[in-house]
Design a protein around this motif. Structure first.
Motif, PDB file in Angstrom:
ATOM      1  N   GLY A   1      37.418  72.720 -16.582  1.00 55.88           N
ATOM      2  CA  GLY A   1      36.539  73.416 -15.656  1.00 55.88           C
ATOM      3  C   GLY A   1      35.852  74.640 -16.214  1.00 55.88           C
ATOM      4  N   ARG A   2      36.060  74.963 -17.498  1.00 51.93           N
ATOM      5  CA  ARG A   2      35.510  76.190 -18.078  1.00 51.93           C
ATOM      6  C   ARG A   2      34.236  75.902 -18.887  1.00 51.93           C
ATOM      7  NH1 ARG A   2      38.882  80.686 -18.117  1.00 51.93           N
ATOM      8  NH2 ARG A   2      40.992  80.321 -17.339  1.00 51.93           N
ATOM      9  N   GLU A   3      33.404  76.928 -19.007  1.00 51.80           N
ATOM     10  CA  GLU A   3      32.142  76.792 -19.735  1.00 51.80           C
ATOM     11  C   GLU A   3      32.171  77.447 -21.116  1.00 51.80           C
ATOM     12  OE1 GLU A   3      29.509  75.199 -19.842  1.00 51.80           O
ATOM     13  OE2 GLU A   3      29.602  74.152 -17.944  1.00 51.80           O
ATOM     14  N   ASP A   4      32.494  78.728 -21.172  1.00 50.91           N
ATOM     15  CA  ASP A   4      32.406  79.462 -22.436  1.00 50.91           C
ATOM     16  C   ASP A   4      33.668  79.214 -23.254  1.00 50.91           C
ATOM     17  OD1 ASP A   4      31.447  81.036 -24.416  1.00 50.91           O
ATOM     18  OD2 ASP A   4      31.827  82.940 -23.415  1.00 50.91           O
ATOM     19  N   VAL A   5      33.704  78.048 -23.921  1.00 51.28           N
ATOM     20  CA  VAL A   5      34.925  77.618 -24.598  1.00 51.28           C
ATOM     21  C   VAL A   5      34.622  77.236 -26.045  1.00 51.28           C
ATOM     22  CG1 VAL A   5      35.933  76.778 -22.447  1.00 51.28           C
ATOM     23  CG2 VAL A   5      34.636  75.199 -23.894  1.00 51.28           C
ATOM     24  N   SER A   6      35.675  77.216 -26.843  1.00 50.28           N
ATOM     25  CA  SER A   6      35.630  76.713 -28.219  1.00 50.28           C
ATOM     26  C   SER A   6      36.784  75.730 -28.394  1.00 50.28           C
ATOM     27  CB  SER A   6      35.763  77.852 -29.235  1.00 50.28           C
ATOM     28  OG  SER A   6      34.784  78.839 -29.027  1.00 50.28           O
ATOM     29  N   SER A   7      36.605  74.784 -29.307  1.00 52.10           N
ATOM     30  CA  SER A   7      37.647  73.781 -29.496  1.00 52.10           C
ATOM     31  C   SER A   7      37.605  73.211 -30.903  1.00 52.10           C
ATOM     32  CB  SER A   7      37.466  72.638 -28.481  1.00 52.10           C
ATOM     33  OG  SER A   7      38.355  71.560 -28.762  1.00 52.10           O
ATOM     34  N   TRP A   8      38.780  73.016 -31.455  1.00 57.13           N
ATOM     35  CA  TRP A   8      38.964  72.216 -32.680  1.00 57.13           C
ATOM     36  C   TRP A   8      40.344  71.580 -32.553  1.00 57.13           C
ATOM     37  CZ3 TRP A   8      36.096  70.024 -36.113  1.00 57.13           C
ATOM     38  CH2 TRP A   8      36.651  69.530 -37.305  1.00 57.13           C
TER      39      TRP A   8
ATOM     40  N   LEU B   1      28.736  69.013 -15.191  1.00 57.81           N
ATOM     41  CA  LEU B   1      30.014  68.849 -15.882  1.00 57.81           C
ATOM     42  C   LEU B   1      30.254  70.080 -16.752  1.00 57.81           C
ATOM     43  CD1 LEU B   1      29.972  65.128 -17.082  1.00 57.81           C
ATOM     44  CD2 LEU B   1      31.427  66.114 -15.316  1.00 57.81           C
ATOM     45  N   ALA B   2      31.372  70.739 -16.544  1.00 58.32           N
ATOM     46  CA  ALA B   2      31.723  71.891 -17.376  1.00 58.32           C
ATOM     47  C   ALA B   2      32.021  71.412 -18.795  1.00 58.32           C
ATOM     48  CB  ALA B   2      32.939  72.608 -16.797  1.00 58.32           C
TER      49      ALA B   2
END
Length: 358
Positions: free
Chosen positions: A79-86, A267-268
Protein backbone atom coordinates in the motif's frame (compact mmCIF):
# COMPACT_ATOMS: atom_id res chain seq x y z
CA UNK A 1 23.27 -2.34 -4.40
CA UNK A 2 26.44 -0.30 -4.15
CA UNK A 3 27.89 2.20 -6.57
CA UNK A 4 30.00 0.92 -9.45
CA UNK A 5 33.75 0.96 -8.99
CA UNK A 6 34.53 1.60 -12.66
CA UNK A 7 34.86 5.11 -14.06
CA UNK A 8 35.54 3.94 -17.64
CA UNK A 9 32.85 3.76 -20.33
CA UNK A 10 31.27 0.37 -19.78
CA UNK A 11 31.06 -2.43 -22.30
CA UNK A 12 27.30 -1.96 -22.18
CA UNK A 13 27.77 1.66 -23.23
CA UNK A 14 30.09 0.65 -26.06
CA UNK A 15 27.65 -1.98 -27.18
CA UNK A 16 24.86 0.57 -27.25
CA UNK A 17 26.85 2.57 -29.80
CA UNK A 18 26.49 -0.44 -32.13
CA UNK A 19 22.93 -1.28 -31.16
CA UNK A 20 19.71 -0.30 -32.91
CA UNK A 21 17.67 2.20 -30.94
CA UNK A 22 13.93 2.71 -31.24
CA UNK A 23 12.92 6.35 -30.58
CA UNK A 24 11.47 6.63 -27.10
CA UNK A 25 11.44 10.36 -26.31
CA UNK A 26 7.92 10.13 -24.96
CA UNK A 27 9.03 7.43 -22.49
CA UNK A 28 11.84 9.62 -21.15
CA UNK A 29 9.40 12.54 -20.82
CA UNK A 30 6.99 10.31 -18.89
CA UNK A 31 9.74 9.16 -16.51
CA UNK A 32 10.91 12.76 -16.07
CA UNK A 33 7.37 13.80 -15.15
CA UNK A 34 7.13 11.02 -12.55
CA UNK A 35 10.45 12.08 -11.07
CA UNK A 36 9.30 15.69 -10.82
CA UNK A 37 6.24 14.50 -8.92
CA UNK A 38 8.12 12.13 -6.62
CA UNK A 39 7.75 12.69 -2.89
CA UNK A 40 10.67 12.86 -0.51
CA UNK A 41 14.02 14.61 -0.66
CA UNK A 42 14.95 16.92 -3.54
CA UNK A 43 17.71 15.64 -5.80
CA UNK A 44 21.25 16.95 -5.33
CA UNK A 45 23.75 17.07 -8.18
CA UNK A 46 26.61 14.65 -7.60
CA UNK A 47 29.27 17.29 -8.26
CA UNK A 48 27.84 19.51 -5.51
CA UNK A 49 27.43 16.56 -3.18
CA UNK A 50 31.07 15.57 -3.61
CA UNK A 51 32.28 19.07 -2.67
CA UNK A 52 29.78 19.75 0.12
CA UNK A 53 28.28 16.42 1.23
CA UNK A 54 25.25 16.48 3.53
CA UNK A 55 25.92 15.10 6.98
CA UNK A 56 23.86 12.03 7.72
CA UNK A 57 23.59 9.74 10.71
CA UNK A 58 23.02 6.00 10.11
CA UNK A 59 22.07 3.59 12.85
CA UNK A 60 21.63 -0.17 12.26
CA UNK A 61 19.81 -2.41 14.74
CA UNK A 62 19.70 -6.19 14.68
CA UNK A 63 16.11 -7.43 14.90
CA UNK A 64 14.98 -10.48 16.86
CA UNK A 65 13.70 -13.61 15.21
CA UNK A 66 10.08 -13.36 14.07
CA UNK A 67 10.38 -9.56 14.21
CA UNK A 68 8.20 -9.33 11.10
CA UNK A 69 5.53 -11.49 12.75
CA UNK A 70 5.13 -13.85 9.82
CA UNK A 71 5.16 -11.18 7.13
CA UNK A 72 7.53 -11.44 4.19
CA UNK A 73 10.08 -8.65 3.80
CA UNK A 74 8.31 -7.34 0.69
CA UNK A 75 5.02 -7.19 2.61
CA UNK A 76 6.31 -4.15 4.52
CA UNK A 77 5.80 -2.17 1.31
CA UNK A 78 2.09 -3.04 0.95
CA UNK A 79 0.00 0.00 0.00
CA UNK A 80 2.99 2.38 0.06
CA UNK A 81 4.27 4.69 -2.68
CA UNK A 82 7.67 6.13 -1.78
CA UNK A 83 9.49 2.80 -1.55
CA UNK A 84 12.71 1.10 -2.61
CA UNK A 85 13.28 -2.60 -3.11
CA UNK A 86 15.98 -5.13 -3.95
CA UNK A 87 14.52 -8.48 -2.92
CA UNK A 88 15.21 -12.01 -4.15
CA UNK A 89 13.44 -15.07 -2.75
CA UNK A 90 12.53 -13.23 0.44
CA UNK A 91 16.03 -11.88 1.09
CA UNK A 92 17.37 -8.41 0.37
CA UNK A 93 16.57 -4.80 1.20
CA UNK A 94 13.45 -2.64 1.28
CA UNK A 95 13.44 1.10 1.88
CA UNK A 96 10.84 3.65 2.95
CA UNK A 97 11.08 7.35 2.18
CA UNK A 98 14.20 9.15 1.03
CA UNK A 99 16.55 11.32 2.97
CA UNK A 100 18.95 11.95 0.08
CA UNK A 101 18.86 11.62 -3.74
CA UNK A 102 22.06 12.15 -5.77
CA UNK A 103 21.88 12.66 -9.55
CA UNK A 104 24.48 12.56 -12.33
CA UNK A 105 24.51 12.48 -16.14
CA UNK A 106 26.96 11.96 -18.97
CA UNK A 107 29.89 9.70 -19.69
CA UNK A 108 31.37 10.00 -16.18
CA UNK A 109 28.04 9.53 -14.36
CA UNK A 110 29.09 6.29 -12.61
CA UNK A 111 32.41 7.62 -11.35
CA UNK A 112 30.78 10.92 -10.39
CA UNK A 113 28.14 9.13 -8.32
CA UNK A 114 30.79 6.92 -6.74
CA UNK A 115 32.85 9.96 -5.70
CA UNK A 116 29.77 11.71 -4.32
CA UNK A 117 28.74 8.65 -2.30
CA UNK A 118 32.24 8.29 -0.89
CA UNK A 119 32.06 11.92 0.23
CA UNK A 120 28.68 11.32 1.88
CA UNK A 121 29.96 8.26 3.74
CA UNK A 122 33.13 10.12 4.72
CA UNK A 123 31.07 12.92 6.27
CA UNK A 124 28.55 10.56 7.90
CA UNK A 125 28.27 9.24 11.43
CA UNK A 126 27.02 5.70 11.96
CA UNK A 127 26.61 2.82 14.37
CA UNK A 128 26.63 -0.67 12.89
CA UNK A 129 27.38 -3.65 15.09
CA UNK A 130 26.57 -6.14 12.31
CA UNK A 131 28.96 -4.93 9.58
CA UNK A 132 27.75 -7.13 6.74
CA UNK A 133 26.41 -6.42 3.23
CA UNK A 134 23.37 -4.15 3.47
CA UNK A 135 24.01 -2.74 6.95
CA UNK A 136 25.36 0.71 7.84
CA UNK A 137 25.38 3.39 5.10
CA UNK A 138 23.52 2.10 2.02
CA UNK A 139 22.45 3.78 -1.21
CA UNK A 140 20.31 2.15 -3.88
CA UNK A 141 21.00 3.18 -7.45
CA UNK A 142 19.58 3.14 -10.95
CA UNK A 143 22.08 3.89 -13.72
CA UNK A 144 21.24 4.72 -17.33
CA UNK A 145 22.70 2.40 -19.96
CA UNK A 146 23.56 5.21 -22.36
CA UNK A 147 25.77 8.18 -21.44
CA UNK A 148 23.65 10.36 -23.76
CA UNK A 149 20.36 9.58 -21.99
CA UNK A 150 18.32 12.61 -20.97
CA UNK A 151 17.47 10.85 -17.72
CA UNK A 152 19.65 11.13 -14.65
CA UNK A 153 21.46 8.26 -13.00
CA UNK A 154 20.45 8.24 -9.36
CA UNK A 155 21.57 7.09 -5.93
CA UNK A 156 18.85 7.19 -3.27
CA UNK A 157 19.26 6.84 0.50
CA UNK A 158 16.06 5.62 2.24
CA UNK A 159 14.99 7.11 5.55
CA UNK A 160 14.25 3.62 6.84
CA UNK A 161 15.79 0.43 5.48
CA UNK A 162 14.94 -3.12 6.50
CA UNK A 163 17.23 -5.93 5.40
CA UNK A 164 17.13 -9.68 5.60
CA UNK A 165 19.72 -12.35 4.82
CA UNK A 166 20.45 -15.92 5.90
CA UNK A 167 21.86 -14.65 9.21
CA UNK A 168 18.90 -12.54 10.28
CA UNK A 169 17.04 -9.26 9.91
CA UNK A 170 18.04 -5.68 10.65
CA UNK A 171 16.68 -2.15 10.54
CA UNK A 172 18.62 1.00 9.63
CA UNK A 173 17.38 4.54 10.22
CA UNK A 174 18.92 7.61 8.57
CA UNK A 175 18.62 11.11 10.01
CA UNK A 176 20.14 14.41 8.78
CA UNK A 177 22.81 15.71 11.10
CA UNK A 178 22.58 19.42 11.90
CA UNK A 179 25.63 21.55 12.57
CA UNK A 180 28.24 20.11 14.92
CA UNK A 181 25.76 17.85 16.68
CA UNK A 182 27.54 14.62 17.57
CA UNK A 183 24.56 12.35 16.95
CA UNK A 184 20.96 13.35 16.18
CA UNK A 185 18.05 11.55 17.74
CA UNK A 186 16.81 8.49 15.86
CA UNK A 187 13.38 6.85 15.98
CA UNK A 188 13.03 4.06 18.51
CA UNK A 189 13.55 0.88 16.43
CA UNK A 190 11.04 -1.19 18.40
CA UNK A 191 8.24 1.34 18.10
CA UNK A 192 9.06 1.97 14.44
CA UNK A 193 9.02 -1.72 13.57
CA UNK A 194 5.75 -2.26 15.44
CA UNK A 195 4.12 0.53 13.43
CA UNK A 196 5.55 -0.77 10.14
CA UNK A 197 4.30 -4.30 10.78
CA UNK A 198 0.85 -3.07 11.86
CA UNK A 199 0.50 -0.83 8.78
CA UNK A 200 1.71 -3.61 6.48
CA UNK A 201 -0.66 -6.19 7.94
CA UNK A 202 -3.62 -3.81 7.57
CA UNK A 203 -2.68 -3.06 3.95
CA UNK A 204 -2.23 -6.75 3.13
CA UNK A 205 -5.64 -7.51 4.65
CA UNK A 206 -7.24 -4.74 2.58
CA UNK A 207 -5.63 -6.00 -0.60
CA UNK A 208 -6.68 -9.56 0.16
CA UNK A 209 -10.25 -8.47 0.82
CA UNK A 210 -10.33 -6.67 -2.53
CA UNK A 211 -8.96 -9.73 -4.31
CA UNK A 212 -11.57 -11.97 -2.70
CA UNK A 213 -14.37 -9.69 -3.86
CA UNK A 214 -13.04 -9.96 -7.39
CA UNK A 215 -13.05 -13.79 -7.26
CA UNK A 216 -9.29 -14.06 -7.27
CA UNK A 217 -8.71 -11.69 -10.15
CA UNK A 218 -6.03 -9.00 -9.98
CA UNK A 219 -8.48 -6.45 -8.62
CA UNK A 220 -10.45 -5.39 -11.68
CA UNK A 221 -9.91 -4.80 -15.36
CA UNK A 222 -6.84 -3.25 -16.97
CA UNK A 223 -6.85 -1.41 -20.28
CA UNK A 224 -3.75 -2.16 -22.38
CA UNK A 225 -2.60 -0.09 -25.34
CA UNK A 226 0.43 0.20 -27.58
CA UNK A 227 3.11 2.68 -26.63
CA UNK A 228 5.62 4.34 -28.97
CA UNK A 229 5.09 1.85 -31.81
CA UNK A 230 1.93 0.37 -33.24
CA UNK A 231 1.80 -3.35 -34.07
CA UNK A 232 2.67 -2.58 -37.69
CA UNK A 233 5.52 -0.23 -36.76
CA UNK A 234 6.91 -2.82 -34.35
CA UNK A 235 6.96 -5.52 -37.03
CA UNK A 236 8.72 -3.16 -39.44
CA UNK A 237 11.31 -2.31 -36.77
CA UNK A 238 12.02 -6.03 -36.20
CA UNK A 239 12.42 -6.61 -39.95
CA UNK A 240 14.78 -3.63 -40.21
CA UNK A 241 16.80 -5.02 -37.32
CA UNK A 242 17.13 -8.39 -39.05
CA UNK A 243 18.40 -6.71 -42.22
CA UNK A 244 21.00 -4.70 -40.32
CA UNK A 245 22.22 -7.82 -38.53
CA UNK A 246 22.54 -9.63 -41.86
CA UNK A 247 24.58 -6.67 -43.09
CA UNK A 248 26.94 -7.01 -40.12
CA UNK A 249 25.92 -3.74 -38.51
CA UNK A 250 25.15 -5.39 -35.17
CA UNK A 251 26.14 -8.62 -33.43
CA UNK A 252 23.42 -8.66 -30.80
CA UNK A 253 20.23 -6.68 -30.43
CA UNK A 254 17.78 -6.62 -27.54
CA UNK A 255 14.28 -5.99 -28.85
CA UNK A 256 11.99 -4.13 -26.48
CA UNK A 257 8.76 -2.20 -26.80
CA UNK A 258 6.69 -0.27 -24.33
CA UNK A 259 3.09 -1.21 -23.61
CA UNK A 260 0.85 1.01 -21.49
CA UNK A 261 -1.41 -0.60 -18.90
CA UNK A 262 -4.13 1.42 -17.18
CA UNK A 263 -5.72 -0.35 -14.18
CA UNK A 264 -9.26 0.68 -13.33
CA UNK A 265 -8.14 1.64 -9.82
CA UNK A 266 -4.77 3.08 -8.72
CA UNK A 267 -2.12 0.57 -7.66
CA UNK A 268 0.47 1.58 -5.07
CA UNK A 269 4.07 0.83 -6.01
CA UNK A 270 4.39 -1.44 -2.96
CA UNK A 271 1.36 -3.43 -4.10
CA UNK A 272 2.87 -3.92 -7.56
CA UNK A 273 6.11 -5.14 -5.98
CA UNK A 274 4.29 -7.65 -3.78
CA UNK A 275 2.48 -9.08 -6.79
CA UNK A 276 5.70 -9.34 -8.76
CA UNK A 277 7.37 -11.18 -5.88
CA UNK A 278 4.38 -13.52 -5.60
CA UNK A 279 4.06 -14.28 -9.31
CA UNK A 280 7.79 -14.41 -10.12
CA UNK A 281 9.44 -15.68 -6.92
CA UNK A 282 12.84 -16.46 -8.46
CA UNK A 283 13.39 -12.90 -9.74
CA UNK A 284 15.04 -9.88 -8.18
CA UNK A 285 12.16 -7.49 -7.45
CA UNK A 286 13.36 -3.89 -7.61
CA UNK A 287 12.10 -0.34 -7.18
CA UNK A 288 14.43 2.63 -7.23
CA UNK A 289 13.39 6.16 -8.14
CA UNK A 290 10.41 5.27 -10.37
CA UNK A 291 12.23 2.29 -11.91
CA UNK A 292 10.06 -0.67 -10.91
CA UNK A 293 10.19 -4.27 -12.08
CA UNK A 294 11.42 -7.84 -11.65
CA UNK A 295 14.31 -9.54 -13.42
CA UNK A 296 15.57 -13.15 -13.36
CA UNK A 297 19.06 -11.91 -14.25
CA UNK A 298 21.91 -10.46 -12.21
CA UNK A 299 24.84 -9.06 -14.15
CA UNK A 300 27.37 -8.99 -11.30
CA UNK A 301 27.44 -9.45 -7.53
CA UNK A 302 30.54 -9.05 -5.37
CA UNK A 303 30.45 -10.85 -2.05
CA UNK A 304 33.34 -12.09 0.08
CA UNK A 305 35.77 -11.28 -2.75
CA UNK A 306 33.82 -13.52 -5.12
CA UNK A 307 32.01 -12.39 -8.26
CA UNK A 308 28.77 -14.03 -9.35
CA UNK A 309 26.80 -13.49 -12.54
CA UNK A 310 23.42 -14.94 -13.46
CA UNK A 311 22.26 -14.32 -17.02
CA UNK A 312 19.72 -16.08 -19.22
CA UNK A 313 21.01 -17.11 -22.63
CA UNK A 314 17.86 -18.90 -23.74
CA UNK A 315 14.48 -20.12 -22.60
CA UNK A 316 12.27 -23.14 -23.23
CA UNK A 317 8.62 -23.58 -22.39
CA UNK A 318 7.78 -26.12 -19.70
CA UNK A 319 4.38 -27.63 -19.14
CA UNK A 320 2.44 -28.66 -16.05
CA UNK A 321 3.04 -32.28 -15.12
CA UNK A 322 6.26 -32.47 -17.10
CA UNK A 323 8.44 -35.40 -15.97
CA UNK A 324 12.15 -35.29 -15.16
CA UNK A 325 13.15 -36.81 -18.49
CA UNK A 326 11.36 -34.10 -20.47
CA UNK A 327 12.99 -31.42 -18.31
CA UNK A 328 16.41 -32.98 -18.86
CA UNK A 329 15.87 -32.95 -22.62
CA UNK A 330 15.00 -29.26 -22.55
CA UNK A 331 18.09 -28.51 -20.45
CA UNK A 332 20.29 -30.46 -22.87
CA UNK A 333 18.81 -28.58 -25.81
CA UNK A 334 19.45 -25.22 -24.14
CA UNK A 335 23.02 -26.13 -23.21
CA UNK A 336 23.78 -27.32 -26.75
CA UNK A 337 22.44 -24.25 -28.53
CA UNK A 338 25.16 -22.41 -30.47
CA UNK A 339 23.30 -19.14 -29.96
CA UNK A 340 23.07 -19.65 -26.20
CA UNK A 341 26.75 -20.58 -25.87
CA UNK A 342 27.73 -17.52 -27.92
CA UNK A 343 25.65 -15.25 -25.69
CA UNK A 344 27.05 -16.70 -22.46
CA UNK A 345 30.59 -16.19 -23.77
CA UNK A 346 29.76 -12.59 -24.71
CA UNK A 347 28.40 -11.77 -21.26
CA UNK A 348 31.28 -13.58 -19.55
CA UNK A 349 33.95 -11.67 -21.45
CA UNK A 350 32.08 -8.38 -20.96
CA UNK A 351 32.02 -8.92 -17.20
CA UNK A 352 35.73 -9.76 -17.14
CA UNK A 353 36.64 -6.64 -19.09
CA UNK A 354 34.65 -4.44 -16.70
CA UNK A 355 36.18 -5.76 -13.47
CA UNK A 356 39.76 -6.27 -14.66
CA UNK A 357 42.07 -3.72 -12.98
CA UNK A 358 43.55 -0.99 -15.15
Amino acid sequence: MNTSRSGRPTALERALDRAIAIPAAHIEERVARMRRDRPGADAVRAERCRVAPPRLSFRTHELPEEALEGLALIDLLAGREDVSSWVHEGRGLIGLGRVLVIEARGTDRIETLRAAWRAVVGAAWWRDALVRPGTGPVALGTITFSPTSQQSSVLAVPEVLVGCDDSGTWLTTVVPQAGDEAEPEHPDPGSLLTALVADARAAVDREQAGTDRDSGDSGGTTAVEAGALSEEQWCRAVCATQERMRAGQARKVVLARDVLAHPDTPLATGTVLRRLARDYPSTWVFAIDQMVGASPELLLRLRDRRLMSRVLAGTARRHAGEDALATARLASWLEGSEKNLHFVHMVYTTALVEVRPG
